[in-house]
Design a protein around this motif. Structure first.
Motif, short mmCIF file in Angstrom:
data_model
loop_
_atom_site.label_atom_id
_atom_site.label_comp_id
_atom_site.label_asym_id
_atom_site.label_seq_id
_atom_site.Cartn_x
_atom_site.Cartn_y
_atom_site.Cartn_z
N GLY A 109 0.86 -1.18 0.00
CA GLY A 109 0.00 0.00 0.00
C GLY A 109 0.90 1.24 0.00
N LEU A 110 0.44 2.31 0.64
CA LEU A 110 1.23 3.56 0.69
C LEU A 110 2.01 3.60 2.00
CD1 LEU A 110 1.72 6.45 -0.62
CD2 LEU A 110 -0.14 7.25 0.85
N TYR A 111 3.33 3.79 1.91
CA TYR A 111 4.13 3.76 3.13
C TYR A 111 5.28 4.76 3.05
CZ TYR A 111 7.33 0.61 0.58
OH TYR A 111 8.20 0.04 -0.33
N VAL A 112 5.96 4.90 4.18
CA VAL A 112 7.07 5.85 4.26
C VAL A 112 8.38 5.09 4.10
CG1 VAL A 112 8.27 7.51 5.74
CG2 VAL A 112 5.78 7.27 5.90
N SER A 113 9.26 5.60 3.24
CA SER A 113 10.61 5.06 3.18
C SER A 113 11.57 6.25 3.11
CB SER A 113 10.79 4.16 1.95
OG SER A 113 12.12 3.64 1.95
N GLY A 114 12.34 6.46 4.17
CA GLY A 114 13.27 7.59 4.22
C GLY A 114 12.53 8.88 3.94
N MET A 116 10.59 9.83 1.66
CA MET A 116 9.50 9.81 0.68
C MET A 116 8.33 8.94 1.11
SD MET A 116 11.16 7.48 -2.28
CE MET A 116 12.83 7.16 -1.73
N LEU A 117 7.22 9.17 0.43
CA LEU A 117 6.07 8.28 0.50
C LEU A 117 6.07 7.51 -0.81
CD1 LEU A 117 3.29 10.71 1.81
CD2 LEU A 117 4.37 8.85 3.06
N CYS A 118 5.84 6.21 -0.73
CA CYS A 118 5.80 5.44 -1.98
C CYS A 118 4.80 4.31 -1.82
CB CYS A 118 7.17 4.90 -2.33
SG CYS A 118 7.79 3.72 -1.15
N THR A 119 4.48 3.65 -2.94
CA THR A 119 3.49 2.58 -2.90
C THR A 119 4.09 1.25 -3.36
OG1 THR A 119 2.84 3.19 -5.14
CG2 THR A 119 1.47 4.01 -3.32
N GLN A 120 3.49 0.16 -2.90
CA GLN A 120 3.71 -1.17 -3.47
C GLN A 120 2.35 -1.83 -3.53
OE1 GLN A 120 5.94 -2.86 -5.05
NE2 GLN A 120 4.55 -4.61 -5.17
N CYS A 121 1.85 -2.06 -4.74
CA CYS A 121 0.49 -2.58 -4.87
C CYS A 121 0.40 -4.04 -5.28
CB CYS A 121 -0.31 -1.71 -5.83
SG CYS A 121 -0.62 -0.08 -5.11
N GLU A 122 1.43 -4.59 -5.93
CA GLU A 122 1.36 -6.03 -6.22
C GLU A 122 1.62 -6.78 -4.92
OE1 GLU A 122 3.91 -7.45 -9.35
OE2 GLU A 122 2.94 -9.39 -9.35
N ALA A 123 0.86 -7.79 -4.61
CA ALA A 123 -0.24 -8.29 -5.41
C ALA A 123 -1.55 -7.61 -5.00
CB ALA A 123 -0.35 -9.80 -5.24
N ALA A 189 1.05 3.23 -9.09
CA ALA A 189 2.11 3.69 -8.17
C ALA A 189 2.07 5.19 -8.02
CB ALA A 189 3.49 3.28 -8.69
N VAL A 190 2.39 5.64 -6.82
CA VAL A 190 2.73 7.05 -6.61
C VAL A 190 3.98 7.12 -5.74
CG1 VAL A 190 0.34 7.90 -6.79
CG2 VAL A 190 1.28 7.37 -4.54
N VAL A 191 4.73 8.21 -5.95
CA VAL A 191 5.91 8.49 -5.12
C VAL A 191 5.92 10.00 -4.88
CG1 VAL A 191 8.44 8.55 -5.05
CG2 VAL A 191 7.28 6.58 -6.05
N ALA A 192 6.17 10.38 -3.63
CA ALA A 192 6.27 11.81 -3.31
C ALA A 192 7.39 11.99 -2.32
CB ALA A 192 4.95 12.30 -2.70
N GLY A 193 8.30 12.93 -2.60
CA GLY A 193 9.37 13.10 -1.63
C GLY A 193 10.45 14.05 -2.09
N LYS A 267 3.45 0.71 -14.17
CA LYS A 267 3.48 1.29 -15.51
C LYS A 267 4.16 2.67 -15.53
CE LYS A 267 2.37 1.40 -19.89
NZ LYS A 267 2.55 0.35 -20.89
N GLY A 268 5.27 2.76 -16.23
CA GLY A 268 5.96 4.04 -16.40
C GLY A 268 6.65 4.55 -15.16
N LEU A 269 6.45 3.89 -14.01
CA LEU A 269 7.03 4.37 -12.75
C LEU A 269 7.47 3.16 -11.91
CD1 LEU A 269 7.68 6.53 -10.62
CD2 LEU A 269 5.27 6.55 -9.97
#
Ligand code: HT7
Ligand code: ZN
Length: 875
Positions: A109-114, A116-123, A189-193, A267-269
């Motif tokens: 799902g959406l989580y914090v890494s360092g 940034m906020l990023c996602t992991q949706c598979e599976a 996917a989204v990434v913000a940071g 896709k693309g990210l």
């Protein structure tokens, strides 16, 4: 826990055409507003009943249907679903949900890494972001707006093309992205940071200019060049080999430190574990450089095999993973030494996938049922799946395989399909019946090929009698014969390749050919054979099977020195070394002294001093079979005897061939500064291998040589090449070198992981105590998967002799860590259980102790489904 079964598949009751998402991003509390355009699926089974959207760990704030707030009696929120009992045929559903990225330690799902906020949706991570039909056969067009404080998150990324950006009050800003390709939610996917980018360009074969953007933390910008160069090589290769061109205008990769797997093909990210992006000569080994090229290629190739054509359901996972593994293996083989790449791939398959296929977790490449899909991102689905594709390529030949791939893309672009559709495209393109071949997807277990032969001097004919069988696996007591390619040749006693004419054939003078097996027993009769030949079997490891043929020592030496197929040359050496070590294991178990046969030392010397051999190949040929691989060949695994016998062989060779090892090491000494692409990685591997043999007897000159290399190395390959044998040596230089290494690299996550692993994999008797102490090291984190793998994973999976300590302390240690991880990150916890699944292979006392730990795990209240599934199947 509910079991999901393949045979229960039904099409979705509703489809989603478009998805609009708005994220008000904040680490503590993120608000997600979704607007879904839904309609009943015309292909559904029966009338569309209720709408059941998936959702986990979500707080529903508001819900509207066609612009009107839904009354509480028109929906219900269950633990894992949002249910609307009676929706219209076509409608807009708008929901606002609240999630907490900071508390998401499961990294799904959406989580914090360092920073940034990023996602992991598979599976199934998308359902931890918003309510959705979170299954791969529901494909939609996504438009996504990200809002965040500009100071914290100057970079806002999502799939597709950035179509709008702007400033907002209170120092916030936003970016809107539109992905024109329909995709399943697992590719979202989204990434913000606070990130910076390395930018580059790629011109496709049709002349389109693609922006390449690689996002990292500022401090890592200098470590991105190799990943970027690898990406460009992968893009060109897919055009040249498969005619596949990239489709969006931008290809983005983001490196994150906290990641459950290697990388993700959104896709693309793409989002990558930073260990598969960041590299510099000082911090990355040749193997790291190689792995980066492989994973970058793998994720890129998914754009066609996975994204453009995706899976109908998760049972079809190998449709994209097996195929993409095959594609990345071929890419790497074209970028480096093809034989060495094949040897490394086979080594991995046989040490890990064969063990999985022989135990309680065995499952077909296309599984029949699961509790938790994350547990099926397995060696079988990926690597045996890759071998299955390779067999198709061998059976169809290069042109037939390419035609099959083209037909698959032509027929199914934009669809979510099954393995059947892929194999049918291959069958139609090659004009072949692949019905029996489908058994590779349905039957688990590693087939055994038992080959015998008979030569008749009077008729100059030679018979190869091939029997195939496959052991019973869970829920599959009986197996039917497989359709498989057996690539082979015949050598005369001088090592010359003989023509291969089967009886009934005329002409034809090939020296290597592929026999197709289909029956439980088959006989192939070759004619015009002047003398009893030595069969060269399973060339290039043409099928993922165990081969049994009773070679004499002389025949193995002949194959090692003369066969035209490098895999067979290597394999003959491994078989011989395996025989020698396992004989010594038996000697040790029966209290006999150990002695190494002179002929083995002599053959080793011949190989070591053969100046004509390619050095990378030589390094593979001189590496003894791994302890885990030897273990697989024993009825009852004796980790102590295997370790001692193997060490005895290494030390004896190190002593008796000291001069030769020193000479070869000197011949491979660097003549200039290190460059990862200087073509000398084979040389470095061989040099470091020589050092490890010289270190095996533990002599002071060898320790001095290792310490000297460690201090003077200008690159991580040579530094680790020296530190690894030092870490396994009970000498004062060990502590000194490990201290120096940590002091130098304590700010670098990737290198500190290596430092943990070096200590966890040391075969010294005190290793477990050291590992336990390292759990309290300030750099150890349970929340970072790489760090957990580097210590707990490395100890339990790559240190057989110390993990299986007769006291059971290793088992208690692992179970304790699994129980801690269970609440933090269930996916990682579940992966840590696998060493326990092999308990039946050990002696009664170890069996008892391992079972007890599995039972302790199973008794834990609140055990995650992921861990439960592996532990329950294992016990
Ligand atoms: N397709 C990707 C799978 C993946 C994944 C699966 C479960 C949990 C986390 C994950 N991260 C990535 C990786 C790949 O095969 O390319
Ligand atoms: Zn993959």
């Amino acid at each position: 826990h509910v079991e999901i079964r393949r045979e229960d598949y039904t099409p979705p009751d509703y489809l989603i055409e478009t998805v609009e998402l708005r994220f008000e991003l904040d680490a503590e509390t993120t608000l997600v507003s979704s607007r879904l355009a839904l309609h009943a699926n015309p292909d559904r089974v029966g009338r569309a009943p209720e709408l059941r959207l998936d959702g986990e760990e979500l707080k529903l704030i508001s819900l509207q249907l066609d612009g009107v707030e839904l009354a509480p009696e028109r929906y219900r929120v269950e633990e894992k679903h949002l249910v609307i009992p009676d929706p219209p045929e076509r409608f807009i559903l708008e929901a606002v949900t609240e999630i907490s990225p900071a508390r998401n330690t499961a990294l799904s799902g959406l989580y914090v890494s360092g920073p940034m906020l990023c996602t992991q949706c598979e599976a199934e991570g998308f359902r931890r972001i918003t309510y959705f039909l979170d299954r791969p056969d529901v494909m939609a067009v996504y438009r996504v707006t990200l809002v965040a404080p500009k100071s914290k998150a100057p970079v806002l990324l999502a799939n597709g093309n950035r179509i709008e950006t702007g400033e907002l009050p209170d120092g916030r800003h936003y970016a809107t992205w539109l992905d024109p390709f329909k995709k399943p939610s697992y590719l979202f996917a989204v990434v913000a940071g606070d990130l910076v980018a390395l930018n580059d360009r790629f011109t496709t074969m049709s002349g389109r200019k693609i922006n390449l953007e690689l996002y990292v933390e500022q401090k890592n910008l200098g470590k991105c060049d190799h990943a970027m160069a690898s990406l460009k090589r992968a893009m060109r290769w897919d055009e040249e080999k498969f005619g596949r061109e990239y489709d969006l205008d931008t290809y983005m990769i983001v490196a994150v430190d906290d990641f459950n797997m290697g990388a993700m093909e959104n896709k693309g990210l793409n989002v990558f574990n930073s260990r598969y992006v960041l590299a510099s000569p000082e911090t990355a080994t040749d193997d790291d450089y190689q792995a980066i090229e492989e994973v970058i290629g793998h994720e890129y190739f998914h754009n066609w095999t996975g994204n453009r054509i995706t899976c109908r359901d998760w049972f079809q996972l190998s449709l994209k993973e097996g195929l993409t593994i095959y594609r990345d293996q071929e890419f790497s083989a074209d970028m480096q030494s093809r034989p060495v790449k094949r040897i490394t791939d086979v080594r991995l398959l046989r040490s890990s996938q064969f063990a999985e296929d022989a135990g309680p977790l065995a499952h077909p490449v296309r599984p029949d049922a699961y509790l938790e899909i994350n547990n099926f991102y397995s060696m079988t689905v990926y690597h045996k799946g890759g071998e299955v594709i390779r067999m198709l390529a061998t059976l169809l030949g290069p042109d037939g395989f390419r035609k099959g791939m083209d037909l698959y893309f032509e027929r199914h672009d934009g669809q979510a399909v099954r393995v059947d559709e892929f194999v049918q495209a291959m069958a139609d393109a090659g004009g072949r019946d692949l019905g029996q071949f489908m058994r590779w997807y349905d039957q688990a277990g590693t087939p055994v090929l038992t080959v015998t032969d008979h030569y008749d001097a009077a008729t100059r004919s030679y018979q190869l009698i091939v029997e195939q069988s496959c052991p019973a696996t869970p829920n599959q007591p009986e197996k039917k014969p497989f359709h498989l390619p057996l690539a082979m040749g015949l050598l005369d006693r001088q090592g010359r390749e003989l023509p291969l004419r089967l009886s009934g054939e005329t002409g034809g003078d090939s020296r290597s050919r592929v026999l197709e097996l289909r029956e439980a027993q088959e006989t192939f009769t070759f004619t015009g054979v002047p003398e009893k030949p030595v069969p060269s079997l399973l060339r290039n490891y043409s099928a993922p099977v165990k081969l049994r043929y009773d070679y004499t020592e002389e025949e193995l030496v002949l194959l090692m020195t003369h066969d035209s197929d490098p895999f067979v040359r290597w394999e003959a050496g491994q078989v011989r070394a395996g025989q020698v070590i396992l004989d010594l294991v038996a000697d040790r178990q029966q209290g006999r002294g150990m002695a190494l046969e002179d002929s083995f030392v002599a053959a080793f010397r011949t190989l070591l001093t053969d100046a004509k051999q390619d050095r990378a190949f030589l390094a593979e040929a001189l590496t003894l079979p791994a302890e885990s691989y030897l273990a697989e060949q024993m009825e009852v695994i004796d980790p102590d005897a295997i370790f001692e016998a193997r060490e005895f062989v290494r030390a004896t060779l190190g002593t008796r061939l000291a001069a030769e090892f020193q000479q070869t090491r000197a011949a491979c000494a660097p003549s200039g500064p290190y460059r990862p692409d200087d073509g000398l990685s084979g040389c470095r591997r061989l040099r470091n291998l020589c050092l490890s043999y010289l270190m095996a007897p533990g002599s002071q000159p060898a320790i001095d040589a290792a310490f000297g290399q460690f201090r003077s190395a200008d690159n991580m390959t040579d530094s680790i090449g020296a530190l690894m044998p030092l870490a396994g040596c009970d000498c004062p230089e060990r502590g000194e070198a490990l201290r120096m290494f940590y002091e130098k690299w304590k700010g670098d996550r990737g290198v500190v992981d290596k430092w943990f692993t070096l200590q966890a994999t040391s075969r010294l008797p005190g290793t477990l105590s050291e590992v336990i102490a390292l759990l309290d090291h300030p750099d150890f984190e349970f929340t970072n998967p790489n760090r957990v793998r580097s210590l707990v994973g490395a100890f339990s999976q790559s240190n057989q002799v110390r993990f299986h300590d007769a006291s059971g302390a290793g088992y208690r240690f692992l179970a304790d860590q699994i129980l801690k991880l269970n609440t933090i990150n269930p996916q990682i916890a579940a992966r840590m259980v696998t060493p326990f699944s092999r308990w039946r292979r050990f002696d009664a006392k170890r069996q008892e102790m391992m079972k007890k730990e599995l039972e302790r795990i199973l008794a834990e209240p609140g055990l995650a489904k992921d861990v439960y599934e592996i532990a329950a199947k294992s016990v």
